[in-house]
Design an enzyme around this catalytic site. Structure first.
Site, PDB file in Angstrom:
ATOM      1  N   CYS A   1      56.418  15.201  36.096  1.00 41.24           N
ATOM      2  CA  CYS A   1      57.116  15.102  37.385  1.00 41.24           C
ATOM      3  C   CYS A   1      56.749  13.832  38.165  1.00 41.24           C
ATOM      4  O   CYS A   1      57.610  13.161  38.733  1.00 41.24           O
ATOM      5  CB  CYS A   1      56.851  16.337  38.235  1.00 41.24           C
ATOM      6  SG  CYS A   1      55.130  16.851  38.279  1.00 41.24           S
TER       7      CYS A   1
ATOM      8  N   HIS B   1      56.611  15.433  45.716  1.00 43.08           N
ATOM      9  CA  HIS B   1      55.502  14.507  45.451  1.00 43.08           C
ATOM     10  C   HIS B   1      55.769  13.177  46.180  1.00 43.08           C
ATOM     11  O   HIS B   1      56.861  12.603  46.072  1.00 43.08           O
ATOM     12  CB  HIS B   1      55.406  14.182  43.949  1.00 43.08           C
ATOM     13  CG  HIS B   1      54.962  15.331  43.087  1.00 43.08           C
ATOM     14  ND1 HIS B   1      54.462  16.505  43.569  1.00 43.08           N
ATOM     15  CD2 HIS B   1      54.929  15.439  41.732  1.00 43.08           C
ATOM     16  CE1 HIS B   1      54.146  17.299  42.562  1.00 43.08           C
ATOM     17  NE2 HIS B   1      54.425  16.688  41.437  1.00 43.08           N
TER      18      HIS B   1
HETATM   19  P1  NAP Z   1      54.031  28.257  35.319  1.00 37.71           P
HETATM   20  O1  NAP Z   1      54.575  28.533  36.678  1.00 37.71           O
HETATM   21  O2  NAP Z   1      52.604  28.508  35.063  1.00 37.71           O
HETATM   22  O3  NAP Z   1      54.913  29.081  34.249  1.00 37.71           O
HETATM   23  C1  NAP Z   1      54.532  29.192  32.912  1.00 37.71           C
HETATM   24  C2  NAP Z   1      55.575  29.980  32.118  1.00 37.71           C
HETATM   25  O4  NAP Z   1      55.164  30.011  30.743  1.00 37.71           O
HETATM   26  C3  NAP Z   1      55.732  31.423  32.545  1.00 37.71           C
HETATM   27  O5  NAP Z   1      57.062  31.819  32.340  1.00 37.71           O
HETATM   28  C4  NAP Z   1      54.823  32.174  31.579  1.00 37.71           C
HETATM   29  O6  NAP Z   1      55.249  33.499  31.318  1.00 37.71           O
HETATM   30  C5  NAP Z   1      55.030  31.362  30.311  1.00 37.71           C
HETATM   31  N1  NAP Z   1      53.891  31.488  29.412  1.00 37.71           N
HETATM   32  C6  NAP Z   1      52.569  31.344  29.700  1.00 37.71           C
HETATM   33  N2  NAP Z   1      51.827  31.571  28.600  1.00 37.71           N
HETATM   34  C7  NAP Z   1      52.691  31.842  27.599  1.00 37.71           C
HETATM   35  C8  NAP Z   1      52.547  32.184  26.224  1.00 37.71           C
HETATM   36  N3  NAP Z   1      51.333  32.265  25.650  1.00 37.71           N
HETATM   37  N4  NAP Z   1      53.664  32.407  25.480  1.00 37.71           N
HETATM   38  C9  NAP Z   1      54.885  32.322  26.048  1.00 37.71           C
HETATM   39  N5  NAP Z   1      55.095  32.033  27.351  1.00 37.71           N
HETATM   40  C10 NAP Z   1      54.016  31.785  28.112  1.00 37.71           C
HETATM   41  O7  NAP Z   1      54.264  26.736  34.904  1.00 37.71           O
HETATM   42  P2  NAP Z   1      55.418  25.701  35.406  1.00 37.71           P
HETATM   43  O8  NAP Z   1      54.953  24.982  36.601  1.00 37.71           O
HETATM   44  O9  NAP Z   1      56.730  26.400  35.435  1.00 37.71           O
HETATM   45  O10 NAP Z   1      55.402  24.621  34.241  1.00 37.71           O
HETATM   46  C11 NAP Z   1      56.036  24.842  32.987  1.00 37.71           C
HETATM   47  C12 NAP Z   1      55.925  23.567  32.144  1.00 37.71           C
HETATM   48  O11 NAP Z   1      56.612  22.507  32.815  1.00 37.71           O
HETATM   49  C13 NAP Z   1      54.483  23.091  31.948  1.00 37.71           C
HETATM   50  O12 NAP Z   1      54.363  22.497  30.664  1.00 37.71           O
HETATM   51  C14 NAP Z   1      54.324  22.043  33.043  1.00 37.71           C
HETATM   52  O13 NAP Z   1      53.330  21.105  32.753  1.00 37.71           O
HETATM   53  C15 NAP Z   1      55.708  21.424  33.060  1.00 37.71           C
HETATM   54  N6  NAP Z   1      56.107  20.813  34.332  1.00 37.71           N
HETATM   55  C16 NAP Z   1      55.963  21.464  35.521  1.00 37.71           C
HETATM   56  C17 NAP Z   1      56.399  20.865  36.694  1.00 37.71           C
HETATM   57  C18 NAP Z   1      56.279  21.533  38.049  1.00 37.71           C
HETATM   58  O14 NAP Z   1      56.653  20.908  39.061  1.00 37.71           O
HETATM   59  N7  NAP Z   1      55.777  22.763  38.144  1.00 37.71           N
HETATM   60  C19 NAP Z   1      56.977  19.598  36.647  1.00 37.71           C
HETATM   61  C20 NAP Z   1      57.133  18.959  35.427  1.00 37.71           C
HETATM   62  C21 NAP Z   1      56.684  19.569  34.273  1.00 37.71           C
HETATM   63  P3  NAP Z   1      54.522  34.803  31.921  1.00 37.71           P
HETATM   64  O15 NAP Z   1      55.066  35.012  33.307  1.00 37.71           O
HETATM   65  O16 NAP Z   1      54.933  35.890  30.987  1.00 37.71           O
HETATM   66  O17 NAP Z   1      53.051  34.532  31.903  1.00 37.71           O
END
Ligand code: NAP
Length: 350
Positions: free
Chosen positions: A151, A243
């Site tokens: 991001c 950000h």
């Molecule tokens: P998050 O809120 O922690 O969500 C994680 C997701 O992954 C949840 O749906 C979770 O499901 C699932 N998950 C966790 N462990 C898992 C497993 N072992 N098997 C299958 N599913 C699993 O994270 P996020 O912020 O959405 O980020 C997701 C990705 O995008 C990450 O790689 C992050 O680095 C990237 N990203 C995030 C942002 C941002 O602004 N947040 C920006 C750019 C990139 P459960 O609910 O079942 O645990």
């Protein structure tokens, strides 16, 4: 007929934003939602702690979550494409499994720097999407993996692109990153209230390496990273979304500030020419007020897809400096994935 998509990581911060943005998407619709074993088998509304201001769509809330594997997803629905919002440490093999058959648009970092994987900002390096052909040939996949940058990288690389006309030499960036960038529940409240945390794991390396690949040249087989020195320092701040980055740039030439502002404001890319559904009219909006951009006021510019730039000035140490701001879960995540998917579809890869 809309293309049916699977969202892996559908209950997370990025997954929820994808669900929200797909609600009225003209080309794509949600087919199946997947998450971890903890959530599989539950209704979306029961498993997901919905944190967006708009209501969770009623029909989506009734969908039953499945495991994030090809077998479970295929049993639930015939899909055309996959959005992956999985944590980076599990995304690698899962995305590869899906890519044998399906286009995978990934927000995770697992594959971003692989030689045969595109790392795309549609306005900046749409030609890098042709790496998909290299990847398919090399890996003998019917599908592919295409990634979006981190991001905090997206807004930096997108604002550096128009400055390349003045010959970029060095970039120093200091970030103030919102809490939603850490996922849900993210940073503990006791760590961040009344505080700034000057450390985000692996973030500085991501900005420094990803930006070089994005601004690099594609020769038809591989991307040659650009030769610019980039130094990043990253901070977590007590802001929900948006950000903010302070950017200091050394150029080979010394353009007037008006010329730099004009380069930002007039910048357009293929998504604008193609009128892709998620493309903002203005990828970069320049503000003149001395106290803008600010997260609370500017993060929703261009439906969250525009980068807002302000305080463009000459820099006594390097050449110019400016502040930029982007909505990290829209332009930095879900909106970026949608725009990349639209570009890949328009170019015939999906
Ligand atoms: P998050 O809120 O922690 O969500 C994680 C997701 O992954 C949840 O749906 C979770 O499901 C699932 N998950 C966790 N462990 C898992 C497993 N072992 N098997 C299958 N599913 C699993 O994270 P996020 O912020 O959405 O980020 C997701 C990705 O995008 C990450 O790689 C992050 O680095 C990237 N990203 C995030 C942002 C941002 O602004 N947040 C920006 C750019 C990139 P459960 O609910 O079942 O645990």
């Amino acid at each position: 007929m809309k293309r049916k998509v699977a969202i892996l990581g559908a209950t997370g911060v990025v997954g929820q934003r994808l669900v929200q943005l797909l609600q009225r998407h003209p080309w794509f619709e949600v087919g199946v939602l997947a998450a971890s074993e903890r959530s599989a088998g539950k209704k979306y509304r029961a498993a997901c702690n919905w944190i967006l201001e708009s209501e969770m769509p009623t029909d989506i809330g009734e969908l039953t979550l499945v495991n994030s594997d090809t077998h479970s997803v295929e049993r639930a629905c015939n899909i055309d494409m996959v959005f992956s919002a999985l944590p980076a440490d599990i995304a690698g093999p899962v995305e590869e499994e899906f890519a044998r058959k399906y286009p995978v648009l990934s927000k995770a970092s697992a594959h971003r720097l692989k030689e045969d994987v595109p790392l795309i900002i549609p306005e900046v390096n749409p030609d890098h999407l042709a790496l998909i052909s290299v990847q398919r040939k090399r890996r003998k996949w019917e599908g592919f993996i295409s990634t979006d940058p981190n991001c905090s990288t997206i807004q930096l690389a997108l604002t550096l692109k128009p400055l390349m006309a003045f010959n970029l030499k060095k970039v120093v960036v200091s970030t103030m990153q919102a809490l939603s960038g850490a996922g849900y529940p993210g940073v503990a409240s006791m760590d961040i209230i009344d505080n700034v945390v000057p450390y985000i794991s692996d973030e500085e390396e991501k900005i420094e390496l990803e930006t070089l690949k994005i601004l690099g040249d594609f020769d038809g087989v591989k991307v040659h990273s650009t030769n610019v020195a980039i130094s990043a320092s990253c901070n977590r701040v007590n802001v929900l979304n948006g950000h903010l980055e302070c950017v200091f740039v050394e150029l080979e030439t010394t353009p007037s500030i008006e010329a730099v502002k004009e380069a930002f404001a007039s910048f357009r890319g293929e998504p604008q020419e193609m009128k892709l559904p998620s493309a903002p009219e203005n990828p970069i909006i320049v503000r003149e007020e001395p106290n803008r951009p600010q997260p609370r006021f500017d993060r929703d510019a261009g439906r969250g897809m525009s980068i807002v730039v302000g305080r463009v000035q000459h820099d006594p140490a390097l050449t110019i400096k400016y502040i930029c701001l982007a909505h990290n879960t829209i332009r930095g995540a879900a909106g970026a994935a949608l725009l990349s998917a639209e570009l890949a579809t328009k170019k015939g890869y999906v």
